[in-house]
Motif scaffolding. Structure first.
Motif, PDB file in Angstrom:
ATOM      1  N   GLU A 276      77.792  53.011  60.636  1.00 62.54           N
ATOM      2  CA  GLU A 276      79.160  52.716  60.211  1.00 62.54           C
ATOM      3  C   GLU A 276      79.129  51.489  59.312  1.00 62.54           C
ATOM      4  O   GLU A 276      78.159  50.751  59.285  1.00 62.54           O
ATOM      5  N   GLU A 277      80.223  51.325  58.549  1.00 58.03           N
ATOM      6  CA  GLU A 277      80.230  50.208  57.598  1.00 58.03           C
ATOM      7  C   GLU A 277      80.362  48.874  58.321  1.00 58.03           C
ATOM      8  O   GLU A 277      79.881  47.852  57.859  1.00 58.03           O
ATOM      9  N   GLU A 278      81.079  48.907  59.434  1.00 57.06           N
ATOM     10  CA  GLU A 278      81.240  47.676  60.204  1.00 57.06           C
ATOM     11  C   GLU A 278      81.158  48.044  61.677  1.00 57.06           C
ATOM     12  O   GLU A 278      81.677  49.075  62.099  1.00 57.06           O
ATOM     13  N   TYR A 279      80.480  47.217  62.453  1.00 57.07           N
ATOM     14  CA  TYR A 279      80.297  47.534  63.866  1.00 57.07           C
ATOM     15  C   TYR A 279      80.608  46.280  64.671  1.00 57.07           C
ATOM     16  O   TYR A 279      80.051  45.217  64.418  1.00 57.07           O
ATOM     17  N   ILE A 280      81.542  46.404  65.600  1.00 52.82           N
ATOM     18  CA  ILE A 280      81.895  45.269  66.457  1.00 52.82           C
ATOM     19  C   ILE A 280      81.250  45.495  67.822  1.00 52.82           C
ATOM     20  O   ILE A 280      81.471  46.533  68.450  1.00 52.82           O
TER      21      ILE A 280
ATOM     22  N   TYR B  11      79.121  43.115  62.874  1.00 52.76           N
ATOM     23  CA  TYR B  11      77.926  43.517  62.115  1.00 52.76           C
ATOM     24  C   TYR B  11      78.309  44.326  60.882  1.00 52.76           C
ATOM     25  O   TYR B  11      79.119  45.246  60.975  1.00 52.76           O
ATOM     26  N   THR B  12      77.715  43.992  59.748  1.00 56.24           N
ATOM     27  CA  THR B  12      77.790  44.825  58.546  1.00 56.24           C
ATOM     28  C   THR B  12      76.376  44.860  57.965  1.00 56.24           C
ATOM     29  O   THR B  12      75.469  44.212  58.485  1.00 56.24           O
ATOM     30  N   SER B  13      76.220  45.555  56.871  1.00 57.15           N
ATOM     31  CA  SER B  13      74.915  45.616  56.210  1.00 57.15           C
ATOM     32  C   SER B  13      74.471  44.211  55.766  1.00 57.15           C
ATOM     33  O   SER B  13      73.278  43.937  55.643  1.00 57.15           O
ATOM     34  N   LEU B  14      75.444  43.322  55.547  1.00 59.38           N
ATOM     35  CA  LEU B  14      75.110  41.959  55.109  1.00 59.38           C
ATOM     36  C   LEU B  14      74.465  41.142  56.239  1.00 59.38           C
ATOM     37  O   LEU B  14      73.807  40.130  55.981  1.00 59.38           O
ATOM     38  N   CYS B  15      74.632  41.597  57.490  1.00 54.05           N
ATOM     39  CA  CYS B  15      73.884  40.977  58.608  1.00 54.05           C
ATOM     40  C   CYS B  15      72.408  41.340  58.488  1.00 54.05           C
ATOM     41  O   CYS B  15      71.530  40.523  58.753  1.00 54.05           O
ATOM     42  N   ASP B  16      72.149  42.605  58.093  1.00 53.35           N
ATOM     43  CA  ASP B  16      70.757  43.027  57.872  1.00 53.35           C
ATOM     44  C   ASP B  16      70.132  42.224  56.737  1.00 53.35           C
ATOM     45  O   ASP B  16      68.928  41.968  56.745  1.00 53.35           O
ATOM     46  N   VAL B  17      70.968  41.811  55.760  1.00 54.49           N
ATOM     47  CA  VAL B  17      70.462  41.000  54.640  1.00 54.49           C
ATOM     48  C   VAL B  17      69.950  39.658  55.169  1.00 54.49           C
ATOM     49  O   VAL B  17      68.880  39.187  54.778  1.00 54.49           O
ATOM     50  N   TRP B  18      70.701  39.055  56.081  1.00 56.27           N
ATOM     51  CA  TRP B  18      70.251  37.797  56.714  1.00 56.27           C
ATOM     52  C   TRP B  18      68.890  38.019  57.388  1.00 56.27           C
ATOM     53  O   TRP B  18      67.948  37.251  57.183  1.00 56.27           O
ATOM     54  N   SER B  19      68.804  39.095  58.166  1.00 60.53           N
ATOM     55  CA  SER B  19      67.547  39.400  58.870  1.00 60.53           C
ATOM     56  C   SER B  19      66.410  39.661  57.886  1.00 60.53           C
ATOM     57  O   SER B  19      65.256  39.312  58.145  1.00 60.53           O
ATOM     58  N   TYR B  20      66.745  40.284  56.751  1.00 59.18           N
ATOM     59  CA  TYR B  20      65.727  40.552  55.725  1.00 59.18           C
ATOM     60  C   TYR B  20      65.145  39.227  55.213  1.00 59.18           C
ATOM     61  O   TYR B  20      63.929  39.122  54.995  1.00 59.18           O
TER      62      TYR B  20
ATOM     63  N   TYR C  62      67.947  52.053  51.051  1.00 58.15           N
ATOM     64  CA  TYR C  62      68.225  53.444  51.433  1.00 58.15           C
ATOM     65  C   TYR C  62      69.178  53.486  52.634  1.00 58.15           C
ATOM     66  O   TYR C  62      70.159  54.235  52.638  1.00 58.15           O
ATOM     67  N   LEU C  63      68.902  52.656  53.659  1.00 61.20           N
ATOM     68  CA  LEU C  63      69.776  52.634  54.842  1.00 61.20           C
ATOM     69  C   LEU C  63      71.177  52.179  54.470  1.00 61.20           C
ATOM     70  O   LEU C  63      72.169  52.721  54.968  1.00 61.20           O
ATOM     71  N   GLU C  64      71.262  51.157  53.611  1.00 63.01           N
ATOM     72  CA  GLU C  64      72.569  50.652  53.165  1.00 63.01           C
ATOM     73  C   GLU C  64      73.363  51.780  52.491  1.00 63.01           C
ATOM     74  O   GLU C  64      74.556  51.941  52.734  1.00 63.01           O
ATOM     75  N   SER C  65      72.672  52.614  51.693  1.00 62.56           N
ATOM     76  CA  SER C  65      73.348  53.721  50.990  1.00 62.56           C
ATOM     77  C   SER C  65      73.856  54.765  51.984  1.00 62.56           C
ATOM     78  O   SER C  65      74.746  55.544  51.681  1.00 62.56           O
ATOM     79  N   LYS C  66      73.271  54.789  53.190  1.00 62.64           N
ATOM     80  CA  LYS C  66      73.670  55.760  54.219  1.00 62.64           C
ATOM     81  C   LYS C  66      74.630  55.141  55.239  1.00 62.64           C
ATOM     82  O   LYS C  66      74.885  55.722  56.304  1.00 62.64           O
TER      83      LYS C  66
END
Length: 371
Positions: free
Chosen positions: A255-259, A282-291, A220-224
């Protein structure tokens, strides 16, 4: 305080967001050099902020006549159609009311302290109007304005979201200090504590469902376009029927990418993707690592990632290809998913839509095998 156009200690950034058309106005309070000031903020060819002046007789004015109360002063400016100051030319056309989640501080009765946040204490509390029990994060009065802005950012992000696996915002209190964020009270507390407390009785099926809940919330967060940046068991809460809800959006960015520009202070090293640690990207794929780390925490029933390694040692080992072994009794497919989340190159990791599908399929297979 009874006037809808009075917004308490709402920070300037929030004010600017609310005033969109020329003539939109509201009144707020700010502290400068330890002195409390009342400010009229107006949209007029940009945003203008006028400090209410106090006369020797204790009346209030801008450039024109003085009044015994700030309310009368603002109503005079609004009804007369005269500019607040000759130089600015700003005219008050439309009062902007408080948003529905701007609660009055007096509506919230603080009960027991249940924890500490980065900015202040967390309380169990009750809403006067409905007697609903809630959780309240408070912001220490002594913190600089910059920190208060960051504190309220969590509320600003959360108020847009509505998902069963994301903690719900009820409101923010900015009428007076301390400013507070009011959220749903999630009865099971922190997921990390819950896993450790119930380690001996949690089944693999329950652990799988927790991973599914977290994936649903993150999808859901990724979609937002929201990057959480601090996904970990300590920042998830456990609700009724062991439902996992993602919480703690203090580091989140929409945002899609955050520096990262403010240095790498307070970064949870062992949960953070290599590209974020090495380049601040940071991108959503960083959250994937954390997941992946979160799933490891869940299946280790609250274990400490990279146990016995310092942050720098763990970082060094990851860069040379080391990945944590599977916790005992982790299903093979689940461990394979963790390893995919820990791909060094972000583009090789699955996104949360894909992760959700994998975990959902595993959960269903699990249920079938127990029927």
């Amino acid at each position: 305080m009874d006037e809808e156009w009075f917004h308490g200690v709402l920070p300037r950034e929030e004010v600017v967001r609310l005033l969109t058309q020329d003539g939109d106005f509201l009144v707020r309070e700010t502290t400068r050099n330890d002195e409390c000031q009342t400010v009229l903020s107006v949209c007029w060819g940009g945003h203008k902020h006028f400090i209410v002046q106090t006369t020797a007789e204790g009346h209030y004015r801008f450039e024109g006549p003085a009044f015994p109360s700030i309310r009368e002063l603002i109503l005079y400016q609004f009804n007369s159609g005269l500019p607040v100051t000759g130089r600015s030319g700003a005219i008050l056309y439309k009062p902007i009311p408080r948003e529905r989640w701007e609660l009055n501080n007096d509506d919230v009765i603080l009960l027991d302290k249940i924890g500490r946040g980065n900015f202040g204490d967390v309380y169990k509390a009750q809403l006067k109007s409905t007697s609903q029990e809630v959780a309240v994060k408070t912001c220490r009065v002594t913190l600089p304005e910059e920190h208060k802005k960051k504190f309220l950012q969590e509320g600003r992000i959360l108020k847009q979201y509505d998902h069963p696996n994301i903690v719900k915002l009820i409101g923010i209190c900015v009428q007076k200090q301390p400013i507070m964020i009011v959220m749903e009270l999630v009865p099971g507390g922190s997921l990390l504590t819950f896993l450790r407390k119930n380690a001996s009785i949690l089944t693999e099926g329950q652990l799988m469902n927790m991973c599914l809940d977290a994936a649903a919330g993150m999808r859901y967060l990724e979609s937002k376009n929201c990057i959480h940046r601090d996904l970990a068991a300590r920042n998830c809460l456990v609700g009724y029927a062991n439902t996992v809800k993602i919480s703690d959006f203090g580091m989140s960015r929409e945002e899609e990418e955050y520096i990262v520009s403010d240095g790498m202070k307070q970064i949870p090293i062992k949960w953070t993707a290599p590209e974020a640690l090495n380049f601040g990207k940071y991108t959503s794929l960083c959250d994937v690592w954390s997941y992946g780390i979160l799933c490891w925490e869940i299946f280790s029933r609250g274990g400490t990632p990279y146990s016995g390694m310092s942050n720098s040692k763990a970082r060094e080992k990851i860069d040379t290809g080391y990945r944590m072994p599977a916790p005992e009794n982790t299903p093979d497919e689940m461990y394979r998913l963790m390893l995919r989340c820990w791909e060094y190159q972000p583009e090789n990791r699955p996104n949360f839509e894909q992760i959700y599908t994998v975990v959902d399929t595993l959960c269903q297979a699990y249920r079938v095998s127990f029927l």
